[in-house]
Design a protein around this motif. Structure first.
Motif, PDB file in Angstrom:
ATOM      1  N   TYR A  26       0.790  -1.235   0.000  1.00 21.81           N
ATOM      2  CA  TYR A  26       0.000   0.000   0.000  1.00 21.81           C
ATOM      3  C   TYR A  26       0.821   1.283   0.000  1.00 21.81           C
ATOM      4  O   TYR A  26       0.265   2.377  -0.001  1.00 21.81           O
ATOM      5  CB  TYR A  26      -0.952   0.010   1.206  1.00 21.81           C
ATOM      6  N   GLY A  27       2.125   1.166   0.024  1.00 24.37           N
ATOM      7  CA  GLY A  27       2.956   2.362   0.029  1.00 24.37           C
ATOM      8  C   GLY A  27       3.153   2.902   1.435  1.00 24.37           C
ATOM      9  O   GLY A  27       2.836   2.245   2.426  1.00 24.37           O
ATOM     10  N   GLU A  28       3.663   4.105   1.491  1.00 27.49           N
ATOM     11  CA  GLU A  28       3.968   4.717   2.780  1.00 27.49           C
ATOM     12  C   GLU A  28       2.684   4.963   3.577  1.00 27.49           C
ATOM     13  O   GLU A  28       1.652   5.292   3.013  1.00 27.49           O
ATOM     14  CB  GLU A  28       4.724   6.025   2.586  1.00 27.49           C
ATOM     15  N   PRO A  29       2.768   4.827   4.896  1.00 32.16           N
ATOM     16  CA  PRO A  29       1.596   5.039   5.736  1.00 32.16           C
ATOM     17  C   PRO A  29       1.185   6.508   5.791  1.00 32.16           C
ATOM     18  O   PRO A  29       1.977   7.398   5.483  1.00 32.16           O
ATOM     19  CB  PRO A  29       2.050   4.545   7.105  1.00 32.16           C
ATOM     20  N   ASP A  30      -0.054   6.723   6.203  1.00 34.07           N
ATOM     21  CA  ASP A  30      -0.575   8.077   6.366  1.00 34.07           C
ATOM     22  C   ASP A  30      -0.132   8.694   7.690  1.00 34.07           C
ATOM     23  O   ASP A  30      -0.063   9.915   7.808  1.00 34.07           O
ATOM     24  CB  ASP A  30      -2.107   8.067   6.296  1.00 34.07           C
ATOM     25  N   GLU A  31       0.118   7.860   8.679  1.00 35.92           N
ATOM     26  CA  GLU A  31       0.581   8.321   9.984  1.00 35.92           C
ATOM     27  C   GLU A  31       1.763   7.458  10.414  1.00 35.92           C
ATOM     28  O   GLU A  31       1.741   6.247  10.220  1.00 35.92           O
ATOM     29  CB  GLU A  31      -0.510   8.186  11.045  1.00 35.92           C
ATOM     30  N   ILE A  32       2.740   8.106  10.996  1.00 36.77           N
ATOM     31  CA  ILE A  32       3.932   7.389  11.476  1.00 36.77           C
ATOM     32  C   ILE A  32       4.264   7.892  12.873  1.00 36.77           C
ATOM     33  O   ILE A  32       4.377   9.097  13.088  1.00 36.77           O
ATOM     34  CB  ILE A  32       5.147   7.627  10.554  1.00 36.77           C
ATOM     35  N   THR A  33       4.390   6.965  13.795  1.00 34.65           N
ATOM     36  CA  THR A  33       4.949   7.284  15.110  1.00 34.65           C
ATOM     37  C   THR A  33       6.116   6.332  15.330  1.00 34.65           C
ATOM     38  O   THR A  33       6.381   5.450  14.497  1.00 34.65           O
ATOM     39  CB  THR A  33       3.915   7.112  16.256  1.00 34.65           C
ATOM     40  N   GLU A  34       6.765   6.485  16.434  1.00 34.16           N
ATOM     41  CA  GLU A  34       7.894   5.612  16.739  1.00 34.16           C
ATOM     42  C   GLU A  34       7.462   4.143  16.831  1.00 34.16           C
ATOM     43  O   GLU A  34       8.234   3.242  16.531  1.00 34.16           O
ATOM     44  CB  GLU A  34       8.526   6.047  18.066  1.00 34.16           C
ATOM     45  N   TYR A  35       6.214   3.927  17.233  1.00 34.59           N
ATOM     46  CA  TYR A  35       5.750   2.576  17.528  1.00 34.59           C
ATOM     47  C   TYR A  35       4.650   2.056  16.611  1.00 34.59           C
ATOM     48  O   TYR A  35       4.254   0.904  16.738  1.00 34.59           O
ATOM     49  CB  TYR A  35       5.230   2.517  18.971  1.00 34.59           C
TER      50      TYR A  35
END
Length: 157
Positions: A26-35
């Motif tokens: 699906y490609g890069e996520p819409d949200e990224i956090t450390e976890y």
């Protein structure tokens, strides 16, 4: 691995490999956090979450779960116990009107949610669904799909 997803390099192997499968699809996520990584409306899903935390368990065989696929689906309250008896990876949220499956990959989530629907509609009992799930998971490699593994066999409700 792309620059946005490079932070999963510090995740445990079990979680990192599962997350990378979602990124590859699906490609890069819409949200990224450390976890956690979150995709909104990827393919047929309301959202997908991949986390650095993984849950090891032994049904239908030893594996680790860290990818959760969410759909809109209202489970009748009287069916919650049956879903809990079916598989711990199926999570029904009555307030949000959602059901998710947290497994090791998307195909396992499709299978779990299709069987969830069969239990809710009475097409399968828990006693029928558990061995069907076990056989389906053991029979196919993770990236191969059949009609129960590659899509939901019902409309979200």
């Amino acid at each position: 691995m792309s620059a946005k997803s490079s932070h999963i390099e510090s995740w445990p192997t079990e979680s990192r490999e599962a997350a990378q499968l979602v990124i590859d699809r699906y490609g890069e996520p819409d949200e990224i956090t450390e976890y956690q990584l979150v995709w909104h409306r990827p393919g047929p899903w309301k959202r997908i979450l991949a986390t650095d935390v993984f849950f090891g368990h032994n049904f239908p065989g030893p594996h680790h779960d860290s990818v959760e696929s969410v759909i809109d689906y209202r489970v009748p309250p009287k069916k919650f116990s049956e879903l809990a008896a079916f598989h711990g990876c199926v999570i029904a949220d009555r307030t949000a009107g959602e059901v998710s499956a947290r497994c090791h990959d998307e195909q396992a989530n499709f299978l779990a949610l299709n069987l969830m629907h069969d239990i809710v509609t009475g097409a399968k009992s828990v006693d029928d669904a558990r061995p069907y799930y076990a056989k389906g998971i053991r029979r196919l490699p993770p990236q191969k799909a059949n009609s129960m593994h590659g899509r939901t066999a019902f409309r979200s409700r």
